[in-house]
Design a protein around this motif. Sequence first.
Motif, short mmCIF file in Angstrom:
data_model
loop_
_atom_site.label_atom_id
_atom_site.label_comp_id
_atom_site.label_asym_id
_atom_site.label_seq_id
_atom_site.Cartn_x
_atom_site.Cartn_y
_atom_site.Cartn_z
N LEU A 1 -7.04 -7.00 -5.09
CA LEU A 1 -6.59 -5.99 -4.13
C LEU A 1 -7.46 -6.00 -2.88
O LEU A 1 -6.94 -5.92 -1.76
N SER A 2 -8.78 -6.11 -3.06
CA SER A 2 -9.64 -6.01 -1.88
C SER A 2 -9.43 -7.17 -0.92
O SER A 2 -9.35 -6.96 0.29
N VAL A 3 -9.32 -8.39 -1.43
CA VAL A 3 -9.07 -9.50 -0.49
C VAL A 3 -7.69 -9.37 0.14
O VAL A 3 -7.50 -9.68 1.32
N THR A 4 -6.71 -8.89 -0.65
CA THR A 4 -5.36 -8.77 -0.12
C THR A 4 -5.29 -7.72 0.98
O THR A 4 -4.70 -7.94 2.04
N VAL B 1 0.09 -9.74 -16.02
CA VAL B 1 -0.16 -8.68 -15.03
C VAL B 1 0.17 -9.18 -13.63
O VAL B 1 0.88 -8.52 -12.85
N LEU B 2 -0.33 -10.38 -13.31
CA LEU B 2 -0.07 -10.98 -12.00
C LEU B 2 1.44 -11.15 -11.77
O LEU B 2 1.98 -10.82 -10.71
N PHE B 3 2.11 -11.67 -12.79
CA PHE B 3 3.55 -11.92 -12.75
C PHE B 3 4.30 -10.62 -12.43
O PHE B 3 5.17 -10.58 -11.56
N ILE B 4 3.92 -9.55 -13.13
CA ILE B 4 4.61 -8.27 -12.92
C ILE B 4 4.37 -7.75 -11.50
O ILE B 4 5.30 -7.31 -10.82
N ILE B 5 3.11 -7.84 -11.04
CA ILE B 5 2.81 -7.38 -9.67
C ILE B 5 3.66 -8.14 -8.65
O ILE B 5 4.30 -7.55 -7.78
N ARG C 1 2.16 -13.22 -1.31
CA ARG C 1 1.55 -14.53 -1.16
C ARG C 1 0.03 -14.44 -1.29
O ARG C 1 -0.60 -15.28 -1.93
N ALA C 2 -0.55 -13.38 -0.69
CA ALA C 2 -2.00 -13.22 -0.74
C ALA C 2 -2.48 -12.99 -2.16
O ALA C 2 -3.47 -13.58 -2.61
N ILE C 3 -1.76 -12.14 -2.91
CA ILE C 3 -2.18 -11.86 -4.29
C ILE C 3 -2.03 -13.10 -5.17
O ILE C 3 -2.84 -13.37 -6.03
N GLY C 4 -0.97 -13.88 -4.91
CA GLY C 4 -0.72 -15.04 -5.75
C GLY C 4 -1.54 -16.26 -5.39
O GLY C 4 -1.58 -17.23 -6.13
#
Lengths: 295, 297
Positions: free
Chosen positions: B69-72, B272-276, B218-221
């Motif tokens: 979250l922080s980098v995003t 978790v990543l997939f759901i987000i 894109r940033a989170i992934g």
Amino acid sequence: MTNYEETMELVSLNDNSRKKYYWKNHLFYIFIYLMAAITILVLVAIIGYILINGIGHINWEFLTSEPRSMGREGGIFSIIIGTLYLTVVAIAVSAPIGVLAAVYFAEYAKESKWVKTIRFGTEVLAGIPSIIFGLFGFTFFVIFLGFRWSILSGGLTLSMMILPTLIRATEEALKTVPQSYREGSLSLGATKWQTIIKVILPSCLSGILTGLILGIGRAVGETAAVMLTAGSALGLPESLMDPARTMSVHLYILASEGLSKEKTFATASLLIILVLLINTIASKVVQRFINKAKA
Amino acid sequence: MKAYEKVIEKLLLICAVTATLSVILITIFIFKEGISVLSDYGMINFIFGTKWSPTNGNYGILPLIAGSLSVTIGALVIGIPTGIACAVFLSEVAHKKTAKILKSAVELLAGIPSVVYGFFGLSVLVPAIRQFILPIIQLFNEDASTSGFSILAGAIILAIMILPTIVSISENAISSVPIEYKEASLALGANRQETITRILVPAAKSGIISSIILGMGRAIGETMAVILITGNMPKVPGGMLDSVATLTGTIAMEMGYATPEHQKALFAVGIVLFIIIMLLNLFANFTLHRLGGQAND
């Protein structure tokens, strides 16, 4: 403050608010131009920095010799071959499926709930991040199907990743074919499939080609998914079942382990040159395609 | 003849559903591998646990979520104004020739592989933060220290990486605002700047918002760029110069040497990543389609 009030203030020649008004206008343009300039500068900085530091180390020996001592010395021959194999497998699997899927969407599909669902599924696939593809490829191709870390596992994973790009590009290309082509062919007694194969697909070949080239670009640049499915072995791959290391995986390993500055920059330069070349070719093809469509 | 055509149509249909089947297959296999950890370890413990230390059997991913979250958020703070400014520049301000230069620059940015961004960040940004940004921070806070591998470095690189997404979709949205809006605004005496900031950008709102959401996804992934420059320290960060580990980075780093149990935990991180990402994409799709509706009205 509303427009009206602002205007009235201007009309009343209030010096202060007039200044404010012009300043706001100037600041706006300064901001817009600055941001556009920064964006271009950033691109130039990234490409320039890597090429200046790396291009001098690319030579015939680097391209044609095997890496030695973990990539610290020698060249990247086996890595170029690995990249090539993986890309070929990915394209060979996804190109026919992608093109035919696009043909279905553009020529056969009717606006039903069912078609909307599979369209939506295609969009969803495009949004899945590469690390998830990597995880999937690892558990499905590498473990479940028993393909191990291999060119086959990596290529199949990549083919899933580039499928949406291919479908989208081909469908866009098919849409530009004039309706009169279809009518002409059908009225001559050709069947729908004959029309597609002999008339429609040939007339939008360059559009399809663009999709393929963009897919190749994506496959070459991909790292996370490939690392988890094709492994990172340095040897020269001899069959589809051998593991392989691609250029981007090689760059990651060199960079993260700080093995050799020189080789890292050379690999990065080669990768950038390759990707830029691929993108330029793609946009050239698009341009030709657009010109043809206009004429 | 008729039968043969029917067979071909069925074959094409199979190709068309391949992508959707892939999505289903991916979902099934990611969940199948990861769900056991989620249920054994407990959903709450997993998501809100503050300690990620797989060697001791601690699988709390709060630090990873905080890292992602922080980098995003950092990337969005830098990327949104830049991206919208570039979109406005392309669609309203620039001459055709200048617009073409920026447009190809943005396209090239989209084409550069993420690992190259990571390498650039590693060899330029990380040392720059250590040498130039840290002394400035230390003027205000003497205890500040950083290795340069930080949220800030990750945010800057991710901002560059999401720029093409934001610019191209926002530009599309701004250009597709009906010309009457612009004409009416100008006819009422508004100048160009006022027309852009008060009419065009608000009218293109839903397109711009969906571009931002897609950029966020894109940033989170993003994996390879982040892994090279954020330091991969699974701790809840206290400031912009702290090292963090992200959801994606942790999966990529640890997958190679993980024990079977640990691997399952990484798959659970993947869930978790997939759901987000799915939620973000659905949301972006929703706003974008609303834009389509508006344009037709």
